[in-house]
Scaffold this motif. Sequence first.
Motif, short mmCIF file in Angstrom:
data_model
loop_
_atom_site.label_atom_id
_atom_site.label_comp_id
_atom_site.label_asym_id
_atom_site.label_seq_id
_atom_site.Cartn_x
_atom_site.Cartn_y
_atom_site.Cartn_z
N LYS A 34 55.77 59.28 31.19
CA LYS A 34 56.41 58.01 31.52
C LYS A 34 55.59 56.81 31.06
CE LYS A 34 59.26 59.37 35.46
NZ LYS A 34 59.61 59.03 36.85
N GLY A 35 54.39 57.02 30.56
CA GLY A 35 53.56 55.92 30.10
C GLY A 35 52.48 55.55 31.09
N THR A 36 51.74 54.51 30.76
CA THR A 36 50.60 54.07 31.55
C THR A 36 50.86 52.70 32.14
OG1 THR A 36 49.07 55.31 30.14
CG2 THR A 36 48.13 53.55 31.48
N VAL A 37 50.52 52.56 33.40
CA VAL A 37 50.63 51.29 34.11
C VAL A 37 49.23 50.72 34.29
CG1 VAL A 37 51.43 50.10 36.19
CG2 VAL A 37 52.68 52.10 35.33
N GLU A 38 49.07 49.46 33.89
CA GLU A 38 47.78 48.78 34.01
C GLU A 38 47.79 47.89 35.26
OE1 GLU A 38 45.24 49.16 31.94
OE2 GLU A 38 46.16 50.14 30.19
N LEU A 39 46.90 48.18 36.20
CA LEU A 39 46.79 47.39 37.42
C LEU A 39 45.47 46.65 37.45
CD1 LEU A 39 48.06 49.97 40.10
CD2 LEU A 39 49.38 48.17 38.97
N ALA A 40 45.50 45.37 37.72
CA ALA A 40 44.30 44.55 37.87
C ALA A 40 44.06 44.28 39.35
CB ALA A 40 44.44 43.24 37.10
N TYR A 41 42.79 44.14 39.72
CA TYR A 41 42.48 43.85 41.13
C TYR A 41 41.10 43.22 41.22
CZ TYR A 41 39.37 47.97 41.30
OH TYR A 41 38.36 48.88 41.08
N VAL A 42 40.80 42.67 42.38
CA VAL A 42 39.47 42.15 42.67
C VAL A 42 38.78 43.10 43.64
CG1 VAL A 42 39.90 39.71 42.22
CG2 VAL A 42 40.49 40.67 44.45
N SER A 50 44.73 48.60 48.68
CA SER A 50 46.13 48.47 48.29
C SER A 50 46.37 48.94 46.86
CB SER A 50 46.60 47.03 48.45
OG SER A 50 45.83 46.14 47.67
N THR A 51 45.46 48.61 45.95
CA THR A 51 45.67 48.98 44.55
C THR A 51 45.57 50.48 44.36
OG1 THR A 51 44.70 46.84 43.92
CG2 THR A 51 44.99 48.45 42.17
N ASN A 52 44.67 51.12 45.07
CA ASN A 52 44.58 52.58 44.97
C ASN A 52 45.80 53.26 45.58
OD1 ASN A 52 42.00 53.93 43.83
ND2 ASN A 52 41.22 52.11 44.88
N VAL A 53 46.35 52.70 46.64
CA VAL A 53 47.57 53.28 47.22
C VAL A 53 48.73 53.17 46.23
CG1 VAL A 53 49.35 52.88 48.98
CG2 VAL A 53 46.94 53.04 49.65
N VAL A 54 48.88 52.01 45.60
CA VAL A 54 49.94 51.85 44.60
C VAL A 54 49.71 52.82 43.44
CG1 VAL A 54 50.90 50.27 42.87
CG2 VAL A 54 50.47 49.47 45.20
N ARG A 55 48.46 52.97 43.04
CA ARG A 55 48.16 53.93 41.98
C ARG A 55 48.60 55.34 42.36
NH1 ARG A 55 42.26 56.39 40.23
NH2 ARG A 55 43.09 57.91 38.78
N ALA A 56 48.27 55.74 43.58
CA ALA A 56 48.61 57.10 44.01
C ALA A 56 50.12 57.33 44.00
CB ALA A 56 48.03 57.35 45.41
N VAL A 57 50.88 56.32 44.42
CA VAL A 57 52.33 56.46 44.42
C VAL A 57 52.88 56.52 43.00
CG1 VAL A 57 54.51 55.42 45.15
CG2 VAL A 57 52.53 55.32 46.66
N LEU A 58 52.38 55.66 42.13
CA LEU A 58 52.84 55.66 40.74
C LEU A 58 52.54 57.00 40.06
CD1 LEU A 58 51.82 52.07 39.62
CD2 LEU A 58 54.14 52.99 39.70
#
Length: 291
Positions: A34-42, A50-58
């Motif tokens: 499905k491709g790669t999603v790039e997530l940025a965070y501080v 939150s970013t790791n949770v979104v990563r796990a779901v994706l």
Amino acid sequence: MKTINTLSRAVRYGSVLMIAGIGFAAGTVQAQDKGTVELAYVEWASEVASTNVVRAVLEQMGYEVDMSSLSAAAMWQAVAYGDADAMVAAWLPTTHENYYEQTKEQVVDLGANLEGTKLGLVVPAYTDITSIDQLDDKADAINGEIVGIDPGAGLMGLTEDVIEEYGLGDIQLQSGSGATMTAALQAAINNQEDIVVTGWTPHWMFARWDLKYLEDPKNVYGGAEEIHTIVRQGLKEDMPEVHALLDNFSWTPEQMGEVMLMNQEEGSDPYENAKQWVEENPDIVSEWMGK
């Protein structure tokens, strides 16, 4: 497996000192086409959670995910330029106000993913200081300093405004990181010493120690804020399923706090903790996925 992810146009972000990402972990997704999603965070405890949770779901949905740890300014620029697809770490309307004003024509705000945040100066509950306007008279007791976080954070800019507005001429704002701030706080509490740190809710430190916010009679820090999800233009057309998930993603400070506390356990891995939380909360995740 962790990999280093370098954004293609990182040279734009002159203030960026480190660009680190967490790459694909084998065996954690159902499909890989499905491709790669790039997530940025501080690197704030809340945003790591939150970013790791979104990563796990994706990844459950079949996407590979790269996470890039950036300064706040660079995070906004990355999404604005399209080098990152999204962030779930935008503190609005106050903390990241300037970044939003600079990029609002280039990004899409999907609204709040968490409500009930707070910013301010925090002290141990045993401290007899109750208000910011008392700090100048208590400068010696706190070693003439406020212990802050990374210098590019909006919270630091607000704290500089606080020092000016309250005329705290004998107080210096010391920059560092979220980790150095909480380490200094723990050391002071262990020795029953006074200390003032820059703080925000949600944060795991409020679950670990008995703390209080100093009153802000001039309201420099403003009222309660929200954490928003910001995506690049065109994401809805390019990755509608990803856009839908990010649009649906929302949780409570208590739910975020569960993950943040897990992350504070010695030797724990925020990514593994996020996967565990996702597995243990299928009803919430199903709502995010629109099922």
